[in-house]
Design an enzyme around this catalytic site. Sequence first.
Site, PDB file in Angstrom:
ATOM      1  N   ASP A  43      15.270  -8.099 124.382  1.00  0.00           N
ATOM      2  CA  ASP A  43      14.165  -8.958 124.221  1.00  0.00           C
ATOM      3  C   ASP A  43      13.919  -9.104 122.915  1.00  0.00           C
ATOM      4  OD1 ASP A  43      13.074  -6.299 123.596  1.00  0.00           O
ATOM      5  OD2 ASP A  43      11.060  -6.440 124.425  1.00  0.00           O
ATOM      6  N   ASP A  59      15.954  -5.695 118.771  1.00  0.00           N
ATOM      7  CA  ASP A  59      16.680  -5.337 119.657  1.00  0.00           C
ATOM      8  C   ASP A  59      17.638  -6.166 118.840  1.00  0.00           C
ATOM      9  OD1 ASP A  59      15.587  -5.553 122.639  1.00  0.00           O
ATOM     10  OD2 ASP A  59      14.425  -5.834 120.825  1.00  0.00           O
ATOM     11  N   ASN A  83       9.273  -9.018 124.511  1.00  0.00           N
ATOM     12  CA  ASN A  83       8.395  -9.324 123.116  1.00  0.00           C
ATOM     13  C   ASN A  83       8.332 -11.114 123.216  1.00  0.00           C
ATOM     14  OD1 ASN A  83       9.210  -6.776 121.585  1.00  0.00           O
ATOM     15  ND2 ASN A  83      10.940  -7.332 120.724  1.00  0.00           N
ATOM     16  N   THR A 118      16.653  -2.474 126.484  1.00  0.00           N
ATOM     17  CA  THR A 118      15.984  -2.570 124.553  1.00  0.00           C
ATOM     18  C   THR A 118      14.606  -3.628 125.401  1.00  0.00           C
ATOM     19  OG1 THR A 118      17.156  -3.876 123.868  1.00  0.00           O
ATOM     20  CG2 THR A 118      17.645  -1.793 123.302  1.00  0.00           C
ATOM     21  N   PHE A 127       5.016   0.019 124.264  1.00  0.00           N
ATOM     22  CA  PHE A 127       5.197  -1.699 124.915  1.00  0.00           C
ATOM     23  C   PHE A 127       5.700  -1.820 126.011  1.00  0.00           C
ATOM     24  CE2 PHE A 127       7.132  -5.574 124.671  1.00  0.00           C
ATOM     25  CZ  PHE A 127       5.509  -6.200 124.890  1.00  0.00           C
ATOM     26  N   ASN A 128       7.571  -0.992 125.570  1.00  0.00           N
ATOM     27  CA  ASN A 128       8.282  -1.830 126.707  1.00  0.00           C
ATOM     28  C   ASN A 128       7.792  -1.232 128.562  1.00  0.00           C
ATOM     29  OD1 ASN A 128       9.753  -3.038 124.953  1.00  0.00           O
ATOM     30  ND2 ASN A 128      11.586  -0.878 124.890  1.00  0.00           N
ATOM     31  N   HIS A 160      13.967   0.967 116.670  1.00  0.00           N
ATOM     32  CA  HIS A 160      13.240   1.721 117.854  1.00  0.00           C
ATOM     33  C   HIS A 160      14.866   1.491 118.717  1.00  0.00           C
ATOM     34  CE1 HIS A 160       9.356   1.587 117.927  1.00  0.00           C
ATOM     35  NE2 HIS A 160       9.117   0.437 116.897  1.00  0.00           N
ATOM     36  N   ASP A 161      15.527   0.061 118.861  1.00  0.00           N
ATOM     37  CA  ASP A 161      16.389  -0.094 120.073  1.00  0.00           C
ATOM     38  C   ASP A 161      17.044   0.281 119.732  1.00  0.00           C
ATOM     39  OD1 ASP A 161      14.793  -1.468 121.784  1.00  0.00           O
ATOM     40  OD2 ASP A 161      14.386  -3.221 120.795  1.00  0.00           O
TER      41      ASP A 161
HETATM   42  C1  BDR Z   1       9.798  -1.694 121.632  1.00  0.00           C
HETATM   43  O1  BDR Z   1       8.859  -2.304 121.949  1.00  0.00           O
HETATM   44  C2  BDR Z   1       9.113  -4.249 120.742  1.00  0.00           C
HETATM   45  O2  BDR Z   1       8.428  -4.380 120.479  1.00  0.00           O
HETATM   46  C3  BDR Z   1      10.244  -3.516 120.252  1.00  0.00           C
HETATM   47  O3  BDR Z   1      11.971  -4.269 119.895  1.00  0.00           O
HETATM   48  C4  BDR Z   1      10.789  -1.814 121.315  1.00  0.00           C
HETATM   49  O4  BDR Z   1      12.245  -1.784 122.228  1.00  0.00           O
HETATM   50  C5  BDR Z   1       8.733  -0.698 121.066  1.00  0.00           C
HETATM   51  O5  BDR Z   1       8.063  -0.403 121.461  1.00  0.00           O
HETATM   52 CA    CA Z   2      13.162  -4.878 122.407  1.00  0.00          CA
END
Ligand code: BDR
Ligand code: CA
Length: 310
Positions: free
Chosen positions: A11, A16, A40, A125, A164-165, A238-239
Amino acid sequence: MTPTPIILDCDPGHDDAIALLLAVASPEIELVGVTTVSGNQTVDKTTVNALKVLELAGRSDIPVYAGADKPFLRERDVAAHVHGESGLDGPDLPEPSRQAESQHAVDYLAEEIRRRNGKITLVPTGPLTNVGLLLSLHPDARPVRIILMGGSIGEGNRTPAAEFNIWADPEAAERVFKEHLDTTMVGLDVTHRALIKDAHTERMRGAGKVGRMVAELMDFYARFHKSRYPDLDGSPMHDPVCVAHLIDPTLMEVRDAFIEVDCSAGPSWGRTNVDWRGREHFGAPNAKVGLDIDGERFAELIVERITSLG
Ligand code: BDR
Ligand code: CA
């Protein structure tokens, strides 16, 4: 060395975008296709962003398939406060020369997995909506491995409890963990130690067009993290950790774990409850979880591979 074939389900999203670039810059990986999901930003935006990033890398030959535009049950909620209105605010990325394919991402995933007899790794991701739909609708299409960014053993980021994800589509995430596939969860416990610092950004800024664009992406992304996480001294990548784990499995410490998602409506909705200590009365391991990472070596890998794109 035979490269590991992967599909990135993403996303984009600043991190990403770096995951996509890391994949195309790495001989250890074959990026077979890209699928997009609402996360996102809305899926129309994340799809254009994926196309733009591949264009920037000179890899518009890699097909992009748009997927779910909203979660299983929840209201859609995007992360514009982190990634901006476009989902990838900052630089003027090149306009894509190719459009997304007409096939839906979930149908493509099923077809590609079947075509390869399951011998492909799925790297989600974003929220797990596409993957949850795949597992629900196509029981004969199972990837050999899933390495996903999401969740946390400890503190969340979207809420104190939830990352978040997973928070964005907890029911889809629970569907994925319930499947008992070879799934690795890369959560915030790891990614908050996988930081790109200003000094790394400056090294990339000097390295051609891709390096400059990535530096400008990092400039935007760093604003949020400097204000929300002044204790971190960098922005969490993160990703890209999921892709880095495939490139060099020695970077991240991983344990077997039982993982379940809080799908209740209370303040802990979207929390991943992770038992990697073999507590009594919990389930047998249904996944692996990342515990720690060598952040310095990870950041060097990012800088080296991004600068190699020129
Ligand atoms: C995740 O949430 C998104 O904002 C980032 O792309 C990542 O995948 C981190 O919490
Ligand atoms: Ca992401």
